[in-house]
Write a protein that holds these residues in place. Structure first.
Motif, PDB file in Angstrom:
ATOM      1  N   LEU A 118     -22.156 -28.611   7.157  1.00 64.48           N
ATOM      2  CA  LEU A 118     -20.898 -27.987   7.491  1.00 64.48           C
ATOM      3  C   LEU A 118     -20.237 -28.939   8.555  1.00 64.48           C
ATOM      4  N   ALA A 119     -20.900 -29.419   9.553  1.00 63.25           N
ATOM      5  CA  ALA A 119     -20.370 -30.330  10.612  1.00 63.25           C
ATOM      6  C   ALA A 119     -19.670 -31.553   9.699  1.00 63.25           C
ATOM      7  N   ARG A 120     -20.322 -32.283   9.070  1.00 61.25           N
ATOM      8  CA  ARG A 120     -19.947 -33.419   8.037  1.00 61.25           C
ATOM      9  C   ARG A 120     -18.597 -33.004   7.489  1.00 61.25           C
ATOM     10  N   ALA A 121     -18.528 -31.926   6.837  1.00 63.01           N
ATOM     11  CA  ALA A 121     -17.445 -31.530   6.098  1.00 63.01           C
ATOM     12  C   ALA A 121     -16.293 -31.161   6.622  1.00 63.01           C
ATOM     13  N   SER A 122     -16.331 -30.303   7.962  1.00 56.59           N
ATOM     14  CA  SER A 122     -15.572 -29.795   8.584  1.00 56.59           C
ATOM     15  C   SER A 122     -15.001 -30.704   9.735  1.00 56.59           C
ATOM     16  N   GLY A 123     -15.802 -31.690  10.130  1.00 57.74           N
ATOM     17  CA  GLY A 123     -15.259 -32.526  11.249  1.00 57.74           C
ATOM     18  C   GLY A 123     -15.580 -32.115  12.610  1.00 57.74           C
ATOM     19  N   LEU A 124     -16.488 -30.941  12.698  1.00 57.70           N
ATOM     20  CA  LEU A 124     -16.956 -30.291  13.617  1.00 57.70           C
ATOM     21  C   LEU A 124     -18.276 -30.769  14.338  1.00 57.70           C
ATOM     22  N   ASN A 125     -18.926 -30.895  15.382  1.00 55.00           N
ATOM     23  CA  ASN A 125     -20.260 -31.317  15.521  1.00 55.00           C
ATOM     24  C   ASN A 125     -20.990 -30.286  15.367  1.00 55.00           C
ATOM     25  N   SER A 126     -22.343 -30.418  15.090  1.00 52.30           N
ATOM     26  CA  SER A 126     -23.477 -29.386  14.794  1.00 52.30           C
ATOM     27  C   SER A 126     -23.693 -28.354  15.834  1.00 52.30           C
ATOM     28  N   THR A 127     -23.370 -28.772  17.139  1.00 52.02           N
ATOM     29  CA  THR A 127     -23.494 -27.771  18.406  1.00 52.02           C
ATOM     30  C   THR A 127     -22.258 -26.828  18.208  1.00 52.02           C
ATOM     31  N   ALA A 128     -21.103 -27.304  17.781  1.00 47.38           N
ATOM     32  CA  ALA A 128     -19.917 -26.277  17.571  1.00 47.38           C
ATOM     33  C   ALA A 128     -20.292 -25.344  16.421  1.00 47.38           C
ATOM     34  N   ILE A 129     -20.981 -25.826  15.422  1.00 44.82           N
ATOM     35  CA  ILE A 129     -21.501 -24.883  14.247  1.00 44.82           C
ATOM     36  C   ILE A 129     -22.361 -23.735  14.662  1.00 44.82           C
TER      37      ILE A 129
END
Length: 184
Positions: free
Chosen positions: A73-84
């Protein structure tokens, strides 16, 4: 092993405190794409009526994600894993509720766990364009500190949205969180 999802062509930041299913629905609306297609692209398997636990598909994606799901999810969205992770109830695990991480279920009998449903603030929903806060799913959430009002009641399971219906609702939790055919 499946290939990692490609980066999404459009980015949408989650609102502060937003729940994962709400963000996924808002992303689907922004991309003008069915929610199931967005989830599938992000590597979240489609739920069926039975056998999901054998396929390691949780009853609600907003409860907890596996590390590989969060990373995808982080890779595809540009968010970091912590935000996810902050968009899931795992953010509150061991502090406000207890999650059985193997089964990805909230223990309703410990701390402030709630099995299903969500409370909500109609004013917050109107202000945010129908985006849902994660804290509304916690058992202790009963009032909106911003609007100084009691939250709307627990919402029971709702039927899936009919074809052509508005993608975001102001009168209930994100459809993906309570649809008859399974949560996000």
């Amino acid at each position: 092993m499946t290939a990692a999802p490609r980066t999404l062509p459009v980015r949408l930041d989650p609102l502060p405190g937003e729940a994962l299913d709400s963000w996924l629905e808002a992303l689907a609306v922004r991309l003008n794409t069915p929610l199931g297609d967005v989830r599938s692209h992000l590597g979240l398997p489609v739920r069926s009526r039975s056998g999901d636990h054998l396929r390691d598909i949780p009853p609600d994606w907003t409860i907890a994600l596996r590390e590989q799901e969060s990373t995808a999810l982080a890779r595809a969205s540009g968010l970091n894993s912590t935000a996810i992770t902050a968009m899931t109830l795992a953010h509150y695990d061991q502090r406000a509720l207890r999650i059985d991480l193997d089964r990805r279920h909230v223990n309703r009998r410990v701390l402030w766990g709630r099995g299903r449903g969500s409370r909500f603030c109609p004013d917050c929903l109107a202000d945010s364009g129908g985006r849902w806060k994660l804290t509304w799913r916690l058992g202790w959430a009963f009032a909106c500190p911003l609007h100084r009002r009691l939250l709307g009641g627990l919402l029971p399971e709702v039927r899936p949205r009919p074809a052509g219906a508005a993608p975001l609702r102001l009168d209930g939790p994100p459809v993906s969180a309570t649809a008859e055919n399974g949560p996000v």
